[in-house]
Design a protein around this motif. Structure first.
Motif, short mmCIF file in Angstrom:
data_model
loop_
_atom_site.label_atom_id
_atom_site.label_comp_id
_atom_site.label_asym_id
_atom_site.label_seq_id
_atom_site.Cartn_x
_atom_site.Cartn_y
_atom_site.Cartn_z
N GLY A 153 0.82 -1.22 0.00
CA GLY A 153 0.00 0.00 0.00
C GLY A 153 0.84 1.26 0.00
N ARG A 154 1.87 1.30 0.84
CA ARG A 154 2.74 2.47 0.93
C ARG A 154 3.54 2.69 -0.35
N MET A 158 4.95 7.70 -4.53
CA MET A 158 6.18 7.72 -5.32
C MET A 158 7.41 8.06 -4.49
N HIS A 159 7.27 8.93 -3.49
CA HIS A 159 8.42 9.26 -2.64
C HIS A 159 8.85 8.06 -1.82
N ILE A 160 7.88 7.35 -1.25
CA ILE A 160 8.18 6.15 -0.46
C ILE A 160 8.77 5.07 -1.35
N PRO A 238 12.84 10.72 4.92
CA PRO A 238 12.49 11.21 3.58
C PRO A 238 13.37 12.38 3.15
N ALA A 239 13.91 12.31 1.96
CA ALA A 239 14.67 13.43 1.40
C ALA A 239 13.69 14.56 1.09
N THR A 240 14.05 15.77 1.45
CA THR A 240 13.17 16.92 1.21
C THR A 240 13.65 17.71 0.00
N ARG A 241 12.75 18.50 -0.53
CA ARG A 241 13.11 19.36 -1.67
C ARG A 241 14.24 20.31 -1.27
N LYS A 242 14.16 20.84 -0.06
CA LYS A 242 15.20 21.76 0.42
C LYS A 242 16.56 21.07 0.47
N ASN A 243 16.59 19.84 1.00
CA ASN A 243 17.86 19.13 1.08
C ASN A 243 18.38 18.73 -0.29
N LEU A 315 12.18 6.57 -11.28
CA LEU A 315 11.57 6.94 -9.99
C LEU A 315 11.74 8.42 -9.65
N ARG A 316 12.58 9.12 -10.37
CA ARG A 316 12.76 10.54 -10.08
C ARG A 316 12.08 11.43 -11.13
#
Length: 319
Positions: A153-154, A158-160, A238-243, A315-316
């Motif tokens: 399910g998770r 797409m991020h997961i 989770p990788a963030t947009r900022k990072n 995936l990106r």
């Protein structure tokens, strides 16, 4: 890829119903198209259905997690047919015989295979909470805390999905390095491959891992254990947009002496476009990889961040 890995080398555990086996309580399956059609092109699965493995028939009465005197058991809704100990024993057995696995995909909400948020009921049949863990899955995860685990399910997120696949390949890389005989040099080299990946997930972990490797007094075996635990925990974040933007900007600096004004402007625009959510992450990465081919940098060519898994998985492209 920063290292050579073939499909047959990457073994992933998976709930049998997710790859089409009709082993569920109602003799159905629950096929995951991502696992079968996409990830399945790059890994080999070892499938398990713990309920069938302990002798339950197909089809069979449903079972659920039941809170009985503050102890979680697995039984039929009326409390009969308790299979808690059987599922736990089978989980321990599988955990011991699958140390070679590089990841595991569990079936969501299952009282045997659910990784999280499984419903727990009272003995009277009332729903109490949705914070249980499947009896089999719990044994697998507790015995192999480094193992990247997710549930079907998770993986619709797409991020997961991207995070899980990246962790699978990182862990497989570690397994290969460890199997070859770990040395101080190999550990340092391995870390150099993942520095920008960690930076994109968590800056605190990035600094801590660097400090850990700088400790000259710590025995290698202890350092390696602490390192891989710290790395896998960092990659879970989770990788963030900022990072990502911070990481891309650091990488951009490697080309500052080579690019003309127009090229620098284009790269800045791609990174800023990603920061604003106008283009996906693959856009600035594609440009960086283009410049890397034109102006080779050995250190950058070894960075997992630039290609953490087969490009065909795409995936990106979605964020």
């Amino acid at each position: 890829m920063i290292y050579s890995v073939e499909k047959q080398e990457i073994k992933i555990g998976i709930s049998a119903c997710l790859i089409g086996q009709k082993v569920r309580f109602d003799a159905s399956n629950k096929p995951s198209r991502f696992c079968i059609d996409e990830l399945g092109e790059h890994v080999e699965y070892e499938s398990f259905c713990p309920e069938v493995a302990i002798g339950l028939p197909i089809p069979r009465p449903t079972i659920r997690l039941i809170n009985k005197d503050d102890v979680i058991t697995v039984a039929r809704p009326d409390g009969s047919g308790d299979v808690t100990e059987a599922l736990q024993a089978y989980g321990k057995k599988v955990a011991e015989m699958t140390k070679h696995l590089s990841g595991y995909v569990f079936c969501a909400k299952s009282p045997s295979c659910g990784m999280e948020r499984v419903k727990i009921y009272s003995e009277e049949g009332n729903s109490l909470a949705s914070d249980g863990i499947g009896a089999f899955a719990k044994e697998i995860m507790e015995a192999n805390p480094l193992l990247p685990c997710e549930e079907n399910g998770r993986l619709n997120d797409m991020h997961i999905r991207e995070n899980f696949v990246a962790r699978i390949y990182a862990y497989k890389h570690w397994q290969k390095v460890s199997a070859s005989g770990l040395t101080k040099h190999k550990l340092t080299t391995f870390h150099s491959h993942y520095k920008y990946s960690v930076m994109s997930h968590n800056l605190v972990a990035y600094r801590k891992l660097g400090q850990l490797l700088a400790d000259v007094d710590m025995p290698l075996a202890e350092k390696a254990d602490k390192y891989i635990f710290g790395l896998m925990e960092a990659l879970k974040i989770p990788a963030t947009r900022k990072n990502h933007v911070n990481t891309l900007t650091h990488i951009q600096g490697y080309f500052s002496k080579h690019l003309v004004a127009e090229q620098r402007k284009e790269l800045c625009e791609q990174i800023d476009g990603y920061r604003l959510g106008l283009v996906p992450l693959i856009a600035p990465l594609t440009l960086i990889n283009h410049y890397l081919r034109e102006y080779p940098k050995d250190y950058l060519k070894g960075q997992s961040y630039l290609q953490p898994y087969p490009e065909q998985l795409r995936l990106r492209y979605a964020y």
